[in-house]
Motif scaffolding. Structure first.
Motif, PDB file in Angstrom:
ATOM      1  N   GLY A  95     -15.743  -7.377   7.534  1.00  0.00           N
ATOM      2  CA  GLY A  95     -16.068  -7.020   6.158  1.00  0.00           C
ATOM      3  C   GLY A  95     -15.346  -7.880   5.154  1.00  0.00           C
ATOM      4  O   GLY A  95     -14.909  -9.000   5.443  1.00  0.00           O
ATOM      5  N   GLY A  96     -15.221  -7.347   3.938  1.00  0.00           N
ATOM      6  CA  GLY A  96     -14.623  -8.089   2.842  1.00  0.00           C
ATOM      7  C   GLY A  96     -13.109  -7.975   2.812  1.00  0.00           C
ATOM      8  O   GLY A  96     -12.463  -7.557   3.774  1.00  0.00           O
ATOM      9  N   PHE A  97     -12.566  -8.351   1.646  1.00  0.00           N
ATOM     10  CA  PHE A  97     -11.121  -8.406   1.492  1.00  0.00           C
ATOM     11  C   PHE A  97     -10.681  -7.298   0.542  1.00  0.00           C
ATOM     12  O   PHE A  97     -11.238  -7.168  -0.560  1.00  0.00           O
ATOM     13  N   PRO A  98      -9.697  -6.466   0.923  1.00  0.00           N
ATOM     14  CA  PRO A  98      -9.272  -5.363   0.049  1.00  0.00           C
ATOM     15  C   PRO A  98      -8.732  -5.891  -1.286  1.00  0.00           C
ATOM     16  O   PRO A  98      -7.743  -6.633  -1.292  1.00  0.00           O
ATOM     17  N   PRO A  99      -9.330  -5.549  -2.412  1.00  0.00           N
ATOM     18  CA  PRO A  99      -8.877  -6.101  -3.692  1.00  0.00           C
ATOM     19  C   PRO A  99      -7.518  -5.568  -4.129  1.00  0.00           C
ATOM     20  O   PRO A  99      -6.900  -6.134  -5.034  1.00  0.00           O
ATOM     21  N   PHE A 100      -7.051  -4.493  -3.479  1.00  0.00           N
ATOM     22  CA  PHE A 100      -5.796  -3.861  -3.902  1.00  0.00           C
ATOM     23  C   PHE A 100      -4.641  -4.184  -2.959  1.00  0.00           C
ATOM     24  O   PHE A 100      -3.602  -3.542  -3.009  1.00  0.00           O
ATOM     25  N   ILE A 101      -4.803  -5.203  -2.088  1.00  0.00           N
ATOM     26  CA  ILE A 101      -3.750  -5.486  -1.123  1.00  0.00           C
ATOM     27  C   ILE A 101      -2.467  -5.934  -1.808  1.00  0.00           C
ATOM     28  O   ILE A 101      -1.354  -5.714  -1.319  1.00  0.00           O
ATOM     29  N   CYS A 102      -2.610  -6.542  -2.999  1.00  0.00           N
ATOM     30  CA  CYS A 102      -1.413  -7.003  -3.711  1.00  0.00           C
ATOM     31  C   CYS A 102      -0.694  -5.871  -4.446  1.00  0.00           C
ATOM     32  O   CYS A 102       0.303  -6.123  -5.146  1.00  0.00           O
ATOM     33  N   ASP A 103      -1.205  -4.631  -4.289  1.00  0.00           N
ATOM     34  CA  ASP A 103      -0.414  -3.493  -4.772  1.00  0.00           C
ATOM     35  C   ASP A 103       0.880  -3.357  -3.975  1.00  0.00           C
ATOM     36  O   ASP A 103       1.802  -2.661  -4.410  1.00  0.00           O
ATOM     37  N   LEU A 104       0.917  -4.011  -2.809  1.00  0.00           N
ATOM     38  CA  LEU A 104       2.187  -4.155  -2.080  1.00  0.00           C
ATOM     39  C   LEU A 104       2.975  -5.254  -2.789  1.00  0.00           C
ATOM     40  O   LEU A 104       2.872  -6.436  -2.462  1.00  0.00           O
ATOM     41  N   LYS A 105       3.747  -4.889  -3.768  1.00  0.00           N
ATOM     42  CA  LYS A 105       4.327  -5.836  -4.722  1.00  0.00           C
ATOM     43  C   LYS A 105       5.281  -6.831  -4.093  1.00  0.00           C
ATOM     44  O   LYS A 105       5.535  -7.898  -4.665  1.00  0.00           O
ATOM     45  N   ASN A 106       5.837  -6.498  -2.940  1.00  0.00           N
ATOM     46  CA  ASN A 106       6.846  -7.366  -2.335  1.00  0.00           C
ATOM     47  C   ASN A 106       6.314  -8.149  -1.137  1.00  0.00           C
ATOM     48  O   ASN A 106       7.087  -8.680  -0.345  1.00  0.00           O
ATOM     49  N   LEU A 107       4.999  -8.233  -1.040  1.00  0.00           N
ATOM     50  CA  LEU A 107       4.393  -8.917   0.097  1.00  0.00           C
ATOM     51  C   LEU A 107       4.701 -10.417   0.037  1.00  0.00           C
ATOM     52  O   LEU A 107       4.383 -11.095  -0.938  1.00  0.00           O
TER      53      LEU A 107
ATOM     54  N   ASN B 162       4.349   5.293  -1.292  1.00  0.00           N
ATOM     55  CA  ASN B 162       3.329   4.533  -2.004  1.00  0.00           C
ATOM     56  C   ASN B 162       2.801   3.386  -1.143  1.00  0.00           C
ATOM     57  O   ASN B 162       1.585   3.184  -1.039  1.00  0.00           O
ATOM     58  N   ASP B 163       3.729   2.631  -0.490  1.00  0.00           N
ATOM     59  CA  ASP B 163       3.300   1.530   0.355  1.00  0.00           C
ATOM     60  C   ASP B 163       2.490   2.040   1.549  1.00  0.00           C
ATOM     61  O   ASP B 163       1.505   1.421   1.969  1.00  0.00           O
ATOM     62  N   GLN B 164       2.894   3.186   2.085  1.00  0.00           N
ATOM     63  CA  GLN B 164       2.155   3.742   3.208  1.00  0.00           C
ATOM     64  C   GLN B 164       0.731   4.114   2.798  1.00  0.00           C
ATOM     65  O   GLN B 164      -0.240   3.851   3.523  1.00  0.00           O
TER      66      GLN B 164
ATOM     67  N   THR C 266      13.386  -0.548   2.916  1.00  0.00           N
ATOM     68  CA  THR C 266      12.227   0.358   2.834  1.00  0.00           C
ATOM     69  C   THR C 266      11.009  -0.318   2.224  1.00  0.00           C
ATOM     70  O   THR C 266      10.022   0.346   1.913  1.00  0.00           O
ATOM     71  N   ILE C 267      11.063  -1.626   2.094  1.00  0.00           N
ATOM     72  CA  ILE C 267      10.013  -2.358   1.388  1.00  0.00           C
ATOM     73  C   ILE C 267       9.174  -3.147   2.386  1.00  0.00           C
ATOM     74  O   ILE C 267       9.705  -3.874   3.231  1.00  0.00           O
ATOM     75  N   ILE C 268       7.857  -3.022   2.291  1.00  0.00           N
ATOM     76  CA  ILE C 268       6.941  -3.772   3.152  1.00  0.00           C
ATOM     77  C   ILE C 268       6.813  -5.198   2.607  1.00  0.00           C
ATOM     78  O   ILE C 268       6.434  -5.407   1.454  1.00  0.00           O
ATOM     79  N   THR C 269       7.144  -6.169   3.463  1.00  0.00           N
ATOM     80  CA  THR C 269       7.101  -7.579   3.038  1.00  0.00           C
ATOM     81  C   THR C 269       6.088  -8.416   3.832  1.00  0.00           C
ATOM     82  O   THR C 269       5.772  -9.526   3.403  1.00  0.00           O
TER      83      THR C 269
END
Length: 996
Positions: free
Chosen positions: A79-91, A27-29, A65-68
């Motif tokens: 360009g702009g800012f990805p609105p879904f970047i916080c779908d990486l819940k452990n960032l 999912n993170d990938q 295994t978690i992207i932080t």
């Protein structure tokens, strides 16, 4: 010391367990690959793909295994800012510093509930920081938004991010307020709000209660009022920078009592009073209190600062002696106390105990001898002791100082001979020793890059040495009023780089060299007050750039060459034995004092005050009649002159009345409080401030409170009508539609059938070229006088470069369609009272048909030295021709040289490329006026950027966005981290010279 955390340090913040490279979840990938697609798959992250493990990507940090963490510094993301970047819940860590992100502040980051570190600095974000900024993660401890385009207020709620330890909002366009509640962030260690145009404000008392604050920077932030004197509430303070503000009052007495304080920058803040005596900050490294109104003595407590490297107290009103113990400080590298009222002897210990590089005590009242060991460690670059009362000999040790670049001791009472080695120092660029009592003979050899030598008003004797032809790099040679004798050797005329030669007031004899065409760069020649004989060489009239010539008070004879006067502005041939008629080029009132006391000269022009040539053929008896005739003619001329004056007054009045009678059309592009009649009544010669190819420029007052506008009048000539009309319409079309703080404002235009007027905002400091190349009004002190000029220091030059780059970047990247200027040059960069740069003169500008396509021009227009090679050859234009021209401006700012020396075979860009390939240290190319070591890294980077911009292949040049980013990095680093940490030279693209 936690000052500005530069990008290369960010990697140190990443967890060390990245080495284990665990496998991220599918999912993170997928989220990361969606981010890549959102940014149109920039080449810098081509390695992000489905078949590889994200935890192995260098930009990604994983915990198990978690992207932080994501760190994407300088990845050319646009360009702009990805609105879904916080779908990486452990960032927890997000660093997108130094890219091309645009749009407003991304509120989608509110969904990153675990975020601790956020860096969006050095991008192109716009608008206001949202009032609910506190909705960011409560765990956030690092927030950096510097070098964007945010405006308005800094929101109060930023103070509710209670765990912040570093807040960096400098280098934006905040034009509102900053909240005093920031002072309640109890864990804050770094606070940087510098270089923002806030509304004038006092420093809140709450800021001085932050017990953990180590770095506090609010330079150039429109601060007013006193500095609160409660520094005892900031025991952790290490760096304080409140420079370039309108602070009043004195330095708080407890400032130097902070135990950890290392750096103080309070220059240009209008501080008054004395420097506090008590000093307990024994870790102090840098003290800069320059350009204030400080009085009293330099505290003796400074001698206890064993860590001190830089002491800058210049341009104040300090008095008393320079404490002797300062010379024994073991780490002192740079001392500048010039332009004060200091007196007494100078300690002999300077240079003996430390790596001294800059020693500048000029413009004081020091007496006695200079330090014997000032270059003991062999690192001294600048020795400036001019305008004091120093005496004695120059120490022989200075003659062995191979590092020396500038040696200025003029205006003292030094005597004896110059050490032999000093003449030949390999890095010496400037040697000014005038107005002393030096004696001896000139050396046959000079240092290889010495370009400015002034030995005037001394007691040097003997002949100009036969080895003078080896002085090949000399541009300025002034030896006025010495005891030099003999003939002026032919070898002296072989110096093709020589621009100024003053040999007046000596004992030269014999004839002038007959062949002098090698003086191709000479613009000023003064050989007056000698005993020269023979004729004036014809070759002097063949020098294309010679503008000032003084051969007066000699024994020259014969006719004046008819070739003389091609470009002369100043000429003095008086008190010689010249004969014959005045050449037609010189036979006018502009030279009415140039030929006096030459009985053999004649002219029928009464304004020259010479004998009439026509009277030479009459008999002695008829000469009396001629005298009467001349008297009659003079009387008639006087009467005609009076009539002309009266008629001129009538014409002026008639012209002004006629102006009002014409049908003028006044189009305003902003709300104005004046009319066309205000402008038309002031278009007089007294208000002319400049001339251009299309007409005159006027400075016009528009109200009684001292407000002015600049008016460009398009001069109409039949053969130019079509071109001028096209340029007028182009400028109106473009400037009436674009708005930017770094582009000159067109307030309106006035036109009638045969005249065009453009009305602009008036910029007090005029054009950049006037500052860089001394293009000002001539000195009132006469031909041989000197006027101390104001030097553009490096911070100002960098500020100007960045402003001009912003203007061009807006034209290229934010205007739809893009606008190409086509005539970018230093004379079209105007400066306001605070040296903010604005791009001007859009007469040649063009709008691109389609983004990215080449436009063809029917004719090539522009200025030699600034014109991109492909444009000159093909008449094809796109944004890259402006980039080339701007690169030349960067080279002007770093080297101080003009874009062209006036020939078609050389230009500054070509010279700079040759310098970069020649193997000599790059700093040898820099302007002597700003060659302080503290700026060397910054200047190197901007010089390299100038080379990059002037690559011969357009595809090798950067975009103006990239240029802005480079300059921003230099500006921020130069201003924030001790003004000398712009270590980005290695980050600049490698210059593949063989491909250019």
């Amino acid at each position: 010391m936690p000052t500005l955390r530069l990008p290369f340090l960010h990697l140190l913040l990443l967890p060390l367990y990245v080495i284990s490279q665990p496998t991220a979840t599918q999912n993170d990938q997928n989220i990361l690959l969606n981010i890549k697609r959102f940014w149109s798959s920039p080449p810098s992250i081509d390695h992000w793909n489905q078949s590889s493990n994200p935890c192995s990507w260098p930009e990604i940090t994983c915990n198990a295994t978690i992207i932080t963490g994501i760190t994407m510094f300088n990845k050319n993301i646009t360009g702009g800012f990805p609105p879904f970047i916080c779908d990486l819940k452990n960032l927890t860590h997000l660093d997108l510093n130094y890219n091309n992100l645009d749009g407003t502040f991304p509120t989608s980051l509110y969904n990153c509930t675990n975020l601790q570190y956020l860096d969006l600095s050095q991008n192109f974000l716009v608008g206001r920081i949202p009032d609910d900024i506190n909705r960011l993660s409560p765990e956030l401890w690092y927030l950096s938004l510097f070098a964007n385009n945010f405006i308005g207020d800094i929101p109060v709620n930023i103070s509710r991010l209670s765990k912040l330890t570093s807040l960096q909002l400098h280098m934006n366009y905040f034009n509102g307020s900053f909240p005093e509640e920031i002072g309640y962030l109890n864990d804050l260690e770094v606070l940087n709000l510098a270089y923002n145009p806030f509304t004038p404000s006092r420093i809140p008392q709450s800021f001085f209660q932050m017990k953990k604050l180590q770095t506090f920077i609010m330079a150039e932030a429109k601060l007013i009022g006193d500095i609160p004197g409660n520094f005892s509430g900031m025991p952790a303070m290490e760096l304080l920078d409140l420079s370039i503000n309108q602070i009043t009052g004195s330095i708080p007495t407890d400032l130097f009592l902070l135990p950890n304080l290392k750096e103080i920058y309070l220059y240009r803040t209008n501080l008054t009073g004395k420097i506090p005596d008590s000093v307990e900050s024994l870790n102090m490294k840098i003290i800069d209190l320059s350009e204030n109104k400080l009085t009293g003595e330099i505290p003796t407590g400074f001698v206890k600062l064993m860590s001190l490297t830089n002491l800058t107290l210049m341009l104040n009103q300090l008095s008393g002696e320079l404490p002797a113990g300062i010379g024994r400080l073991p780490n002192l590298q740079d001392i500048r106390v010039f332009t004060n009222n200091l007196s007494g002897p100078v300690s002999p210990d300077f240079g003996r105990y430390s790596d001294l590089k800059i020693f500048d005590i000029s413009e004081n009242n020091f007496s006695g001898k200079v330090p014997e060991n000032v270059c003991y460690r062999g690192l001294l670059k600048g020795f400036e002791v001019f305008d004091n009362n120093l005496s004695g000999n120059i120490p022989n040790s200075i003659g062995n100082c191979s590092s020396l670049k500038s040696f200025q001791v003029y205006g003292n009472q030094f005597s004896g001979s110059i050490p032999d080695g000093l003449w030949k120092v390999s890095r010496l660029e400037r040697m000014i020793i005038r107005d002393n009592l030096f004696s001896g003979e000139l050396p046959p050899e000079l240092g290889p890059i010495l370009s400015n030598l002034d030995i005037s008003n001394n007691r040097f004797s003997g002949q100009i040495p036969t080895g003078v032809s080896s002085w090949t790099n000399l541009r300025i040679f002034k030896a006025s009023y010495n005891l030099l004798d003999g003939v002026i050797p032919q070898d002296l005329t072989t110096l093709s780089n020589l621009q100024t030669l003053w040999l007046d007031g000596n004992r030269f004899t014999g004839e002038l060299p007959a062949t002098i065409v090698s003086w191709s760069s000479l613009n000023t020649l003064n050989l007056s007050r000698n005993q020269l004989t023979g004729q004036i060489p014809v070759g002097l009239g063949l020098l294309n750039v010679l503008t000032a010539l003084d051969l007066s008070r000699n024994n020259l004879s014969g006719n004046i060459p008819t070739q003389l006067g091609r470009s002369l502005v100043l000429l003095d041939l008086s008190e010689n034995k010249l004969t014959g008629t005045i050449p037609s080029r010189l036979d006018n009132g502009a030279f009415n004092q140039s030929f006096l006391n030459n009985p053999g000269l004649c002219s029928d022009n009464l304004l020259l005050g010479l004998n009439s040539c026509s009277s030479r053929s009459v008999t002695k008896s008829s000469s009396k009649t001629s005298v009467k005739l001349v008297a009659l003619i003079a009387s008639i001329a006087t009467i005609l002159l009076l009539i002309a004056v009266l008629m001129t007054g009538y014409v002026i009045v008639h012209y002004r009345r006629r102006n009002y009678d014409l049908k003028w059309k006044f189009t305003s592009f902003q709300k104005l409080n004046f009319t066309e009649s205000t402008i038309l009544s002031c278009l007089t010669e007294n208000n002319v401030i400049g001339h251009g190819g299309s007409g005159k420029v006027y400075r016009v007052p528009v109200n009684q409170s001292g407000k002015f506008v600049a008016v460009k009048k398009i001069t109409s000539k039949k053969e130019l009508d079509q071109r001028l009309e096209k340029e007028f319409l182009s400028e109106v079309e473009i400037l009436s539609t674009i708005r930017h703080s770094n582009i000159v404002k067109l307030l309106g235009c006035i036109s009638c059938d045969n005249s065009k007027l453009l009305v602009y905002e008036y910029l007090e400091n005029r054009s950049l070229d006037r500052w860089l190349h001394r293009k000002r009004a001539p000195s009132s002190r006469g031909f041989n006088g000197s006027v101390r000029h104001v030097v553009l220091d490096w911070p100002k030059r960098l500020h100007i470069a960045l402003g001009a780059a912003h203007g061009l970047c807006y034209m290229h990247h934010d205007c739809v369609p893009a606008v190409i200027h086509r005539d970018v040059k230093s004379s079209n960069v105007l400066l306001d009272s605070e040296f903010n740069a604005k791009i001007a003169d859009f007469g040649l500008a063009r709008v691109l048909a389609e983004d990215g396509q080449l436009n063809s021009m029917s004719t090539v227009a522009g200025s030699f030295g600034y014109m991109a090679p492909e444009y000159a050859q093909t008449a094809k234009v796109n944004e890259k021709i402006d980039v080339y021209s701007f690169g030349v401006i960067l080279l002007e700012l770093t080297t101080g040289k003009e874009a062209s020396n006036g020939t078609e075979q050389s230009s500054l860009a070509e010279w700079a490329w040759q310098q970069s390939q020649g193997g000599a240290p790059i700093e040898d190319a820099f302007d002597n006026e700003i060659s302080e070591p503290v700026y060397m890294n910054d200047m190197t980077n901007v010089f390299k950027l100038g080379l990059w911009c002037t690559s011969k292949l357009p595809t090798n040049r950067p975009s103006m966005k990239e240029v802005c980013q480079m300059l921003l990095r230099c500006s921020v680093a130069a201003a924030v981290v001790a003004k000398n940490v712009c270590d980005v030279a290695d980050d600049l693209p490698l210059l593949k010279l063989e491909n250019v």
